[in-house]
Each structure stands twice: as structure tokens, then as C-alpha cells.
Motif scaffolding. Sequence first.
Motif, PDB file in Angstrom:
ATOM      1  N   ALA A 167       0.728  -1.179  -0.043  1.00  0.00           N
ATOM      2  CA  ALA A 167       0.094   0.075   0.101  1.00  0.00           C
ATOM      3  C   ALA A 167       0.787   1.035   0.257  1.00  0.00           C
ATOM      4  N   ALA A 168       1.859   1.379   0.695  1.00  0.00           N
ATOM      5  CA  ALA A 168       2.905   2.526   0.689  1.00  0.00           C
ATOM      6  C   ALA A 168       3.438   2.556  -0.566  1.00  0.00           C
ATOM      7  N   ALA A 169       3.819   1.460  -1.118  1.00  0.00           N
ATOM      8  CA  ALA A 169       4.627   1.618  -2.605  1.00  0.00           C
ATOM      9  C   ALA A 169       3.761   2.045  -3.405  1.00  0.00           C
ATOM     10  N   LEU A 170       2.437   1.752  -3.516  1.00  0.00           N
ATOM     11  CA  LEU A 170       1.434   2.352  -4.794  1.00  0.00           C
ATOM     12  C   LEU A 170       1.063   3.826  -4.250  1.00  0.00           C
ATOM     13  N   TRP A 171       0.928   4.139  -3.026  1.00  0.00           N
ATOM     14  CA  TRP A 171       0.751   5.341  -2.758  1.00  0.00           C
ATOM     15  C   TRP A 171       1.785   6.354  -3.053  1.00  0.00           C
ATOM     16  N   GLY A 172       2.988   5.887  -2.707  1.00  0.00           N
ATOM     17  CA  GLY A 172       4.046   6.733  -3.030  1.00  0.00           C
ATOM     18  C   GLY A 172       4.377   6.859  -4.619  1.00  0.00           C
ATOM     19  N   ALA A 173       3.953   5.807  -5.462  1.00  0.00           N
ATOM     20  CA  ALA A 173       4.196   5.826  -6.755  1.00  0.00           C
ATOM     21  C   ALA A 173       3.226   6.768  -7.484  1.00  0.00           C
ATOM     22  N   SER A 174       1.981   6.678  -6.925  1.00  0.00           N
ATOM     23  CA  SER A 174       0.849   7.570  -7.304  1.00  0.00           C
ATOM     24  C   SER A 174       1.121   9.070  -7.244  1.00  0.00           C
ATOM     25  N   ARG A 175       2.102   9.447  -6.190  1.00  0.00           N
ATOM     26  CA  ARG A 175       2.395  10.921  -5.989  1.00  0.00           C
ATOM     27  C   ARG A 175       3.659  11.227  -6.931  1.00  0.00           C
ATOM     28  N   MET A 176       4.472  10.213  -7.694  1.00  0.00           N
ATOM     29  CA  MET A 176       5.435  10.927  -8.170  1.00  0.00           C
ATOM     30  C   MET A 176       5.181  10.770  -9.677  1.00  0.00           C
ATOM     31  N   THR A 177       6.106  11.861 -10.545  1.00  0.00           N
ATOM     32  CA  THR A 177       6.017  11.796 -11.743  1.00  0.00           C
ATOM     33  C   THR A 177       6.363  10.952 -12.815  1.00  0.00           C
ATOM     34  N   TRP A 178       5.586  10.307 -13.560  1.00  0.00           N
ATOM     35  CA  TRP A 178       5.645   9.131 -14.351  1.00  0.00           C
ATOM     36  C   TRP A 178       6.197   9.614 -15.772  1.00  0.00           C
ATOM     37  N   VAL A 179       5.625  10.597 -16.330  1.00  0.00           N
ATOM     38  CA  VAL A 179       5.652  11.069 -17.819  1.00  0.00           C
ATOM     39  C   VAL A 179       5.872  12.570 -17.751  1.00  0.00           C
ATOM     40  N   THR A 180       6.738  13.082 -18.426  1.00  0.00           N
ATOM     41  CA  THR A 180       6.922  14.666 -18.434  1.00  0.00           C
ATOM     42  C   THR A 180       6.764  14.891 -20.177  1.00  0.00           C
ATOM     43  N   LEU A 181       5.876  15.832 -20.405  1.00  0.00           N
ATOM     44  CA  LEU A 181       5.685  16.398 -21.897  1.00  0.00           C
ATOM     45  C   LEU A 181       6.086  17.681 -21.985  1.00  0.00           C
ATOM     46  N   ALA A 182       6.861  17.922 -22.953  1.00  0.00           N
ATOM     47  CA  ALA A 182       7.220  19.089 -23.836  1.00  0.00           C
ATOM     48  C   ALA A 182       6.422  19.530 -24.919  1.00  0.00           C
ATOM     49  N   THR A 183       5.679  20.658 -24.898  1.00  0.00           N
ATOM     50  CA  THR A 183       4.822  20.814 -25.857  1.00  0.00           C
ATOM     51  C   THR A 183       5.025  22.319 -26.355  1.00  0.00           C
ATOM     52  N   SER A 184       4.653  22.341 -27.500  1.00  0.00           N
ATOM     53  CA  SER A 184       4.364  23.810 -28.282  1.00  0.00           C
ATOM     54  C   SER A 184       3.342  24.101 -29.055  1.00  0.00           C
ATOM     55  N   ASP A 185       2.619  24.950 -29.320  1.00  0.00           N
ATOM     56  CA  ASP A 185       1.728  25.322 -30.278  1.00  0.00           C
ATOM     57  C   ASP A 185       1.867  26.409 -31.208  1.00  0.00           C
ATOM     58  N   GLY A 186       2.970  27.023 -31.248  1.00  0.00           N
ATOM     59  CA  GLY A 186       3.412  27.999 -32.242  1.00  0.00           C
ATOM     60  C   GLY A 186       2.956  29.381 -31.996  1.00  0.00           C
ATOM     61  N   LEU A 187       2.232  29.550 -30.897  1.00  0.00           N
ATOM     62  CA  LEU A 187       1.719  30.926 -30.396  1.00  0.00           C
ATOM     63  C   LEU A 187       2.339  31.347 -29.087  1.00  0.00           C
ATOM     64  N   THR A 188       2.541  30.402 -28.148  1.00  0.00           N
ATOM     65  CA  THR A 188       2.924  30.872 -26.814  1.00  0.00           C
ATOM     66  C   THR A 188       4.277  29.990 -26.725  1.00  0.00           C
ATOM     67  N   GLN A 189       4.965  30.040 -25.542  1.00  0.00           N
ATOM     68  CA  GLN A 189       6.022  29.645 -25.125  1.00  0.00           C
ATOM     69  C   GLN A 189       5.853  28.123 -25.046  1.00  0.00           C
ATOM     70  N   PRO A 190       6.870  27.514 -25.177  1.00  0.00           N
ATOM     71  CA  PRO A 190       6.693  26.082 -25.111  1.00  0.00           C
ATOM     72  C   PRO A 190       6.558  25.736 -23.551  1.00  0.00           C
TER      73      PRO A 190
END
Length: 220
Positions: free
Chosen positions: A8-31
Motif C-alpha cells: 500500500a505504501a509503495a503504490l501510494w508513493g508511486a501515485s504521487r511521483m511523476t511518471w511522464v513529462t511532456l514538452a509541448t508547443s503550439d507556435g503561438l505561446t512559449q513551450p
Amino acid sequence: MVLLVLAAAALWGASRMTWVTLATSDGLTQPRTHALNGGVWFGALTPLALVLVAAIAAVLATRGWLRRLVGVVVAVLAAVAAVPGFALLTGHGRTAERAATLAELPARAHVDQVTTAALPPVLSLIGALAAFAAGVLLARMPAEAARLSGKYDNPVFRRAAAADEVAARQAERARPPSGATGAGSEPARPGSAAPEQLSERVLWDALDAGSDPTDDERRR
């Protein structure tokens, strides 16, 4: 129980951590950068951790086939909890598309880079393995195994057991003395000792069940 707590502690800790990070841009604003934690990437992580905590109470309150059924349920939940971490570590599934969907990017946004973390999925797998081991141990527990603690027993079952124990003691006291003679008397049993006194808790439970521990008459 220790394995369930660790899982339970491991699953709860994993749910609070960052799994995936996205870098995005739309051509109008800053990435922009979007961080998706375990609770967003796999929304069942936190509920699964809570279910494992509840399973600890279920283990304390059950025995026999009910406790083994709890073990089977825990093992199945552990298998479910292992899926997202395993899929992310092995690269299965459309990670970029899934991340873009979960980040709720606008239609004009473009995903420039997707970065996955290794520690949170590994932690979720460790929790899943611990839960699966606990489930297997519970499922293999003998049916005659007693409850781990009497104070967690269902009051109905506890009172019924107390009434049965009081009835057995009353039947024991109703037998003729060991030295008595005559028809219907039982011979003294060598090595027999006086029965142990009933605990105060058993006496109160018997009273709650409607059985009078002070009544020496044999009851049905």
C-alpha cells in the motif's frame, strides 16, 4: 500484513511521483512542460493502495475460506496494479498519445518530447509484487487457522462462541463429583484438573448473547 502495508505504501508513493513529462508547443505561446504523476497516468493506483489497507482489516476479521478469498482478491488486484508500470518500462502502448490525452492538450498543440521516469513504475511493480506475495500467502493459509486477534472478531460470532464455551463449562460442572458412586455416576478420570476460569471478556460476551454464566443448570 507487513507485505500489505509495504504494498500500500509503495503504490501510494508511486501515485504521487511523476511518471511522464511532456514538452509541448503550439507556435503561438512559449513551450510548456506537463508533468503527469502516477495518479493521473493510472488513476486506480491510489484506490488500490486504499483497498490494500482495507484488506489488512479484512485479514484480522476473517478466517478460513473467507480469509483465503481475501487473499485471492488481493492477488488479482496486485496483477492489475502491475500493468501500468510494466507497460511503461517495456515501452508497450502509445505513451505519447496517451500522455497528450491525459494532459488535455489543445488541438493546435504539438508534442515535442516525451520523457518517462523509471523509479515510479519500478516502485509500483515492487508494491504489486508485495501485494501478490501477501495474496498467495493468504490463499494458502489453512482453513483451520484461527483469527489473528480476537478483539477484531465479529461481535455476533464472538458472542456465539462465548455462549458455547459457557454451556460447555456448565455441562462440565453438572457432572457428578469424581468420588461419587451409584448409578449414572462417571468414574473419576485420572489426571483430570479443574477447568480454567473463564475470562472476563467471555463472561460479558456470554451475557450479551443471553447465556447466564452463573447458572449451574444444564442448558440446551
